[in-house]
Design an enzyme around this catalytic site. Structure first.
Site, mmCIF file in Angstrom:
data_model
loop_
_atom_site.group_PDB
_atom_site.id
_atom_site.type_symbol
_atom_site.label_atom_id
_atom_site.label_comp_id
_atom_site.label_asym_id
_atom_site.label_seq_id
_atom_site.Cartn_x
_atom_site.Cartn_y
_atom_site.Cartn_z
ATOM 1 N N CYS A 188 10.026 -4.858 -1.204
ATOM 2 C CA CYS A 188 8.656 -4.514 -0.834
ATOM 3 C C CYS A 188 7.887 -4.033 -2.064
ATOM 4 O O CYS A 188 8.329 -3.127 -2.774
ATOM 5 C CB CYS A 188 8.696 -3.426 0.238
ATOM 6 S SG CYS A 188 7.121 -2.619 0.546
ATOM 7 N N GLU A 189 6.746 -4.631 -2.322
ATOM 8 C CA GLU A 189 5.961 -4.233 -3.484
ATOM 9 C C GLU A 189 5.254 -2.898 -3.301
ATOM 10 O O GLU A 189 4.735 -2.327 -4.255
ATOM 11 C CB GLU A 189 4.930 -5.312 -3.824
ATOM 12 C CG GLU A 189 3.852 -5.519 -2.788
ATOM 13 C CD GLU A 189 2.898 -6.640 -3.158
ATOM 14 O OE1 GLU A 189 1.710 -6.526 -2.785
ATOM 15 O OE2 GLU A 189 3.311 -7.618 -3.814
ATOM 16 N N HIS A 190 5.258 -2.376 -2.074
ATOM 17 C CA HIS A 190 4.606 -1.097 -1.803
ATOM 18 C C HIS A 190 5.536 0.091 -2.008
ATOM 19 O O HIS A 190 5.091 1.159 -2.430
ATOM 20 C CB HIS A 190 4.061 -1.075 -0.370
ATOM 21 C CG HIS A 190 3.066 -2.157 -0.104
ATOM 22 N ND1 HIS A 190 2.991 -2.820 1.113
ATOM 23 C CD2 HIS A 190 2.115 -2.711 -0.893
ATOM 24 C CE1 HIS A 190 2.026 -3.720 1.051
ATOM 25 N NE2 HIS A 190 1.478 -3.680 -0.149
ATOM 26 N N HIS A 191 6.828 -0.091 -1.695
ATOM 27 C CA HIS A 191 7.774 1.032 -1.788
ATOM 28 C C HIS A 191 8.992 0.731 -2.659
ATOM 29 O O HIS A 191 9.844 1.589 -2.842
ATOM 30 C CB HIS A 191 8.245 1.442 -0.384
ATOM 31 C CG HIS A 191 7.130 1.850 0.528
ATOM 32 N ND1 HIS A 191 6.567 1.003 1.440
ATOM 33 C CD2 HIS A 191 6.468 3.036 0.646
ATOM 34 C CE1 HIS A 191 5.596 1.633 2.098
ATOM 35 N NE2 HIS A 191 5.516 2.863 1.635
ATOM 36 N N GLN B 94 6.054 -9.818 2.953
ATOM 37 C CA GLN B 94 6.610 -10.946 3.706
ATOM 38 C C GLN B 94 5.557 -12.019 3.947
ATOM 39 O O GLN B 94 5.860 -13.216 3.913
ATOM 40 C CB GLN B 94 7.193 -10.463 5.033
ATOM 41 C CG GLN B 94 7.901 -11.568 5.815
ATOM 42 C CD GLN B 94 8.641 -11.038 7.028
ATOM 43 O OE1 GLN B 94 9.126 -9.918 7.040
ATOM 44 N NE2 GLN B 94 8.729 -11.839 8.073
ATOM 45 N N HIS C 53 12.657 -4.581 7.317
ATOM 46 C CA HIS C 53 12.104 -3.923 6.137
ATOM 47 C C HIS C 53 12.634 -2.494 6.047
ATOM 48 O O HIS C 53 12.419 -1.683 6.935
ATOM 49 C CB HIS C 53 10.577 -3.911 6.205
ATOM 50 C CG HIS C 53 9.971 -5.268 6.060
ATOM 51 N ND1 HIS C 53 9.206 -5.628 4.974
ATOM 52 C CD2 HIS C 53 10.035 -6.368 6.860
ATOM 53 C CE1 HIS C 53 8.803 -6.884 5.111
ATOM 54 N NE2 HIS C 53 9.293 -7.354 6.250
ATOM 55 N N CYS D 252 11.602 -0.202 4.196
ATOM 56 C CA CYS D 252 10.523 0.774 4.098
ATOM 57 C C CYS D 252 10.087 1.256 5.480
ATOM 58 O O CYS D 252 9.472 2.310 5.618
ATOM 59 C CB CYS D 252 9.335 0.197 3.330
ATOM 60 S SG CYS D 252 8.625 -1.295 4.055
#
Length: 208
Positions: free
Chosen positions: A97-100, A138, A166, A168
């Site tokens: 995940c590019e956010h977490h 995704q 996920h 996250c």
């Protein structure tokens, strides 16, 4: 893989050049995160951790060094005139995940209707990894896979479905372990003719 990347491959969604830190700088960043988490980075069990993490990142994110066009550039025309659906389902993948910066893990289902040639079946798994082994969402991963198939195989239609859990969402935040996210994209005949979508879903539901 310590060499500076002076330009981004055309399948990356950015126009900026990326200058990679050195391995020493990467390892120091790991030490900083360990210390920030509350660890003693000098204790025996963690002395080699920065090197191990850097090495693992080379494997986790090798997609940045791969090119979907190179993966899909060899096709086969001697297929006896076959022009019906080609479906490879349950392709395992993992991404981050590019956010977490934590993993999401799942399966990809990829189908296409060939025009005058087919691609080796393993290449659909490889092209999934080209994009999965990068920081991702995704939704974006789904789109990149189907774009690569359309751009390089010129099929009459393509279908991609991803299902993944996920971390996250499972390990932090709402902590909903086992929740599955589905994303899908259809192009060409699959987008225009509902019966082709129905056939795709029917084949996915068939027992192995």
């Amino acid at each position: 893989m310590d060499a500076t990347i002076k330009s981004i491959r055309k399948d990356l969604p950015t126009t900026k050049s990326v200058v990679r830190p050195t391995r020493d700088e990467a390892e120091q960043a790991v030490r900083t995160l360990l210390a920030w988490a509350g660890e003693d980075v000098t204790r025996e069990g963690l002395l080699e951790t920065p090197k191990r993490v850097a090495k693992a990142y080379e494997e986790f994110f090798e997609g940045y060094t791969l090119d979907a066009e190179e993966v899909l550039n060899k096709t086969f025309r001697d297929v006896g005139g076959y022009d019906d659906m080609v479906l490879v389902k349950d392709i395992p993948f993992f991404s981050h995940c590019e956010h977490h910066m934590v993993p999401f893990v799942g399966k990809a289902h990829i189908a296409y209707l060939p025009t005058d040639a087919v691609v080796g079946l393993s290449k659909l798994g490889r092209v999934t990894d080209v994009f999965a082994k990068r920081f991702q969402t995704q939704e974006n991963l789904t789109q990149q896979i189907i774009d690569a198939i359309n751009d390089n195989l010129n099929p009459r239609g393509a279908a991609v479905m991803l299902e993944a859990e996920h971390m996250c969402m499972s390990l932090r935040g709402v902590k909903k372990h086992g929740a599955t996210t589905l994303t899908q994209r259809f192009t060409g005949v699959f987008a225009e003719e509902p019966k082709e979508q129905d056939r795709f879903f029917h084949l996915l539901a068939m027992q192995k």
